[in-house]
Design a protein around this motif. Sequence first.
Motif, PDB file in Angstrom:
ATOM      1  N   ARG A 201       0.804  -1.220   0.000  1.00 13.94           N
ATOM      2  CA  ARG A 201       0.000   0.000   0.000  1.00 13.94           C
ATOM      3  C   ARG A 201       0.840   1.275   0.000  1.00 13.94           C
ATOM      4  O   ARG A 201       0.351   2.334  -0.372  1.00 13.94           O
ATOM      5  N   HIS A 228      -0.598   6.376  -4.067  1.00 15.75           N
ATOM      6  CA  HIS A 228      -1.949   6.375  -3.524  1.00 15.75           C
ATOM      7  C   HIS A 228      -1.950   5.968  -2.056  1.00 15.75           C
ATOM      8  O   HIS A 228      -2.995   5.650  -1.503  1.00 15.75           O
ATOM      9  N   THR A 231      -4.711   6.885   0.977  1.00 19.95           N
ATOM     10  CA  THR A 231      -5.926   7.390   0.329  1.00 19.95           C
ATOM     11  C   THR A 231      -6.975   6.291   0.267  1.00 19.95           C
ATOM     12  O   THR A 231      -6.698   5.121   0.522  1.00 19.95           O
ATOM     13  N   ASP A 232      -8.186   6.696  -0.100  1.00 20.18           N
ATOM     14  CA  ASP A 232      -9.243   5.709  -0.311  1.00 20.18           C
ATOM     15  C   ASP A 232      -9.491   5.482  -1.798  1.00 20.18           C
ATOM     16  O   ASP A 232     -10.570   5.037  -2.207  1.00 20.18           O
ATOM     17  N   GLU A 233      -8.493   5.771  -2.630  1.00 20.87           N
ATOM     18  CA  GLU A 233      -8.619   5.518  -4.066  1.00 20.87           C
ATOM     19  C   GLU A 233      -8.863   4.030  -4.324  1.00 20.87           C
ATOM     20  O   GLU A 233      -8.266   3.169  -3.663  1.00 20.87           O
ATOM     21  N   PRO A 234      -9.727   3.685  -5.276  1.00 24.94           N
ATOM     22  CA  PRO A 234     -10.006   2.266  -5.540  1.00 24.94           C
ATOM     23  C   PRO A 234      -8.828   1.515  -6.140  1.00 24.94           C
ATOM     24  O   PRO A 234      -8.799   0.288  -6.102  1.00 24.94           O
ATOM     25  N   GLN A 236      -4.855   0.893  -5.755  1.00 28.70           N
ATOM     26  CA  GLN A 236      -3.835   1.047  -4.730  1.00 28.70           C
ATOM     27  C   GLN A 236      -2.505   0.438  -5.198  1.00 28.70           C
ATOM     28  O   GLN A 236      -2.405  -0.116  -6.283  1.00 28.70           O
ATOM     29  N   THR A 238       0.186   1.729  -6.250  1.00 28.56           N
ATOM     30  CA  THR A 238       0.642   2.270  -7.533  1.00 28.56           C
ATOM     31  C   THR A 238       2.157   2.508  -7.515  1.00 28.56           C
ATOM     32  O   THR A 238       2.687   3.162  -6.624  1.00 28.56           O
ATOM     33  N   ARG A 259      -6.478  -3.663  -7.390  1.00 28.70           N
ATOM     34  CA  ARG A 259      -7.853  -3.264  -7.139  1.00 28.70           C
ATOM     35  C   ARG A 259      -8.393  -4.043  -5.942  1.00 28.70           C
ATOM     36  O   ARG A 259      -9.076  -5.062  -6.118  1.00 28.70           O
ATOM     37  N   LYS A 290      -4.061  11.561 -12.339  1.00 27.31           N
ATOM     38  CA  LYS A 290      -4.688  10.584 -11.461  1.00 27.31           C
ATOM     39  C   LYS A 290      -4.796   9.222 -12.153  1.00 27.31           C
ATOM     40  O   LYS A 290      -5.098   9.141 -13.352  1.00 27.31           O
ATOM     41  N   THR A 292      -6.956   6.319 -12.654  1.00 23.75           N
ATOM     42  CA  THR A 292      -8.386   6.058 -12.510  1.00 23.75           C
ATOM     43  C   THR A 292      -8.780   4.803 -13.274  1.00 23.75           C
ATOM     44  O   THR A 292      -8.043   4.312 -14.141  1.00 23.75           O
ATOM     45  N   SER A 293      -9.970   4.300 -12.985  1.00 22.77           N
ATOM     46  CA  SER A 293     -10.442   3.082 -13.641  1.00 22.77           C
ATOM     47  C   SER A 293     -10.970   3.334 -15.041  1.00 22.77           C
ATOM     48  O   SER A 293     -11.210   2.389 -15.802  1.00 22.77           O
TER      49      SER A 293
END
Length: 503
Positions: A201, A228, A231-234, A236, A238, A259, A290, A292-293
């Motif tokens: 993480r 990340h 954070t609560d980013e979906p 992680q 990274t 994910r 960012k 992102t998905s």
Amino acid sequence: MSDKQQADASLPNPVIPGFHPDPSICRVGDDYYVVCSSFEYFPGIPVFHSRDLFHWTQIGNALDRPEQLRLPADTPASGGIYAPTLRHHDGRFWLIVTNVTEGEGNLLFTATDPAGPWSDPIRLSEVPGIDPDLAWDEDGTCWCTIAGVSQVRIDPHTGEAFGPPRKLWSGAPGAKAPEAPHLYRIGDYWYLLIAEGGTERCHGVSIARGRTPAGPFEPCPDNPVLTHRGTDEPIQNTGHADLVQGPDGSWWLALLGVRPRGGTPGWHVLGRETFVAPVEWVDGWPVVGKVTSELPAPAWPLVPGPAEAVRDDFDLSELRPKWISLRDRPAELCTTKERAGWLTLRARGGSLDEPDVVFVGRRQQHLACEARTRIDPAEGRGGLAVRLDEEHHYEIEASEGEVRVLSRVGPLRTVVGSLAVPAGPVVLGVRIAPTPPRDARTGPDTVTLGVAEPDGTFTALGALDGRYLSTEVAGGFTGRVIGMYAATGTVHFDWFDYAQSNS
């Protein structure tokens, strides 16, 4: 797709889903290539091709011969092949990688076509460590940079090193595991991109720059340029990134991420996947967008590759590139040539608990999916498995007249359920679906194994918690692989299908 449709479209991220970690990306003209770590699986180092950075097709595996890839039976899960770097120089592709198997170390391969064949290995016995990188300066000197972060000049044709490695930079003060170095000449500077913080993480990406490839290097004042953590980013974990220019001259980062799903602490089951993120340059430093998905469609034309077939009828003389096995794949134990239109597996190890089990699988690439296979167990016993490692796997196994579901979690091996079936071929299936949230302890998904009846109905014999086939439980660096295996005798598989589901 019209220009307006493309402008309104969004594209999924990860761009290469499933267990495809440690991406290294290389652009040659209008073509892009990515390679990834493969650990204990054979063939090793999947090679992907794209014309637009978003649609990727696997074109081969770089290490597809035993003389290229030594993975003895005692190679542990998550051992083997770590962190390749792919580069193009002087008309050739260069692939440098670490095989952590004792006596192997850092290896260098070359090819004129990234689809193969690739050369036998050039051994870099004087280059220690892991995560090697290659870069050439203007006078042709080849620099090899390794985790730590250290650097040594080498002759890439012979593997000779010129002196001991010299320390370059250790990333942010106090950050653990500076690794995955990549060195580039961009404009007036040489940039040294690294990962740090560990691949969990706290993973992140930092960068430094210097006037020469040997430094000294000045760290970016805004390091880490990507993380990340906290954070609560979906998406992680990274990190482990590589820079590349898009078709329009824009800059992008290829990186790994996961994910996690479910409650606390979150479980990721597909392994570390390959994502991309946009990059802008501000005052001579990269600013990463960012992760992102979904990504907006780019300004350049999209060039989708051929759609992957849902079903494999094993009608080719060789297996397609997506299929991987454990540590080796002897032709006498795995063949499509013995029984036309069938895959034949002959048992060696007695179960998936054994490191030498005969297994052919493909990476799970979707959070919700279904897989099926038609097996003829008249001459033996085998089945369909969802595997993370020798101590974490679920399978549905067929012998003549019986099917049973087995679970291996740590030291515990359990028969979950069984069913009497008519003699002859039977269709085995697995359905994987995210688990609806209940509380903080909710697992990421449910793995249901059963039999597909001739009328199309599915008879479930076991519904198992997917958290036990996750990295957070099992440890290691890999993701789930779904495939076929032989436990005793000889078993034949008529077909295998895999598809994303809507669950």
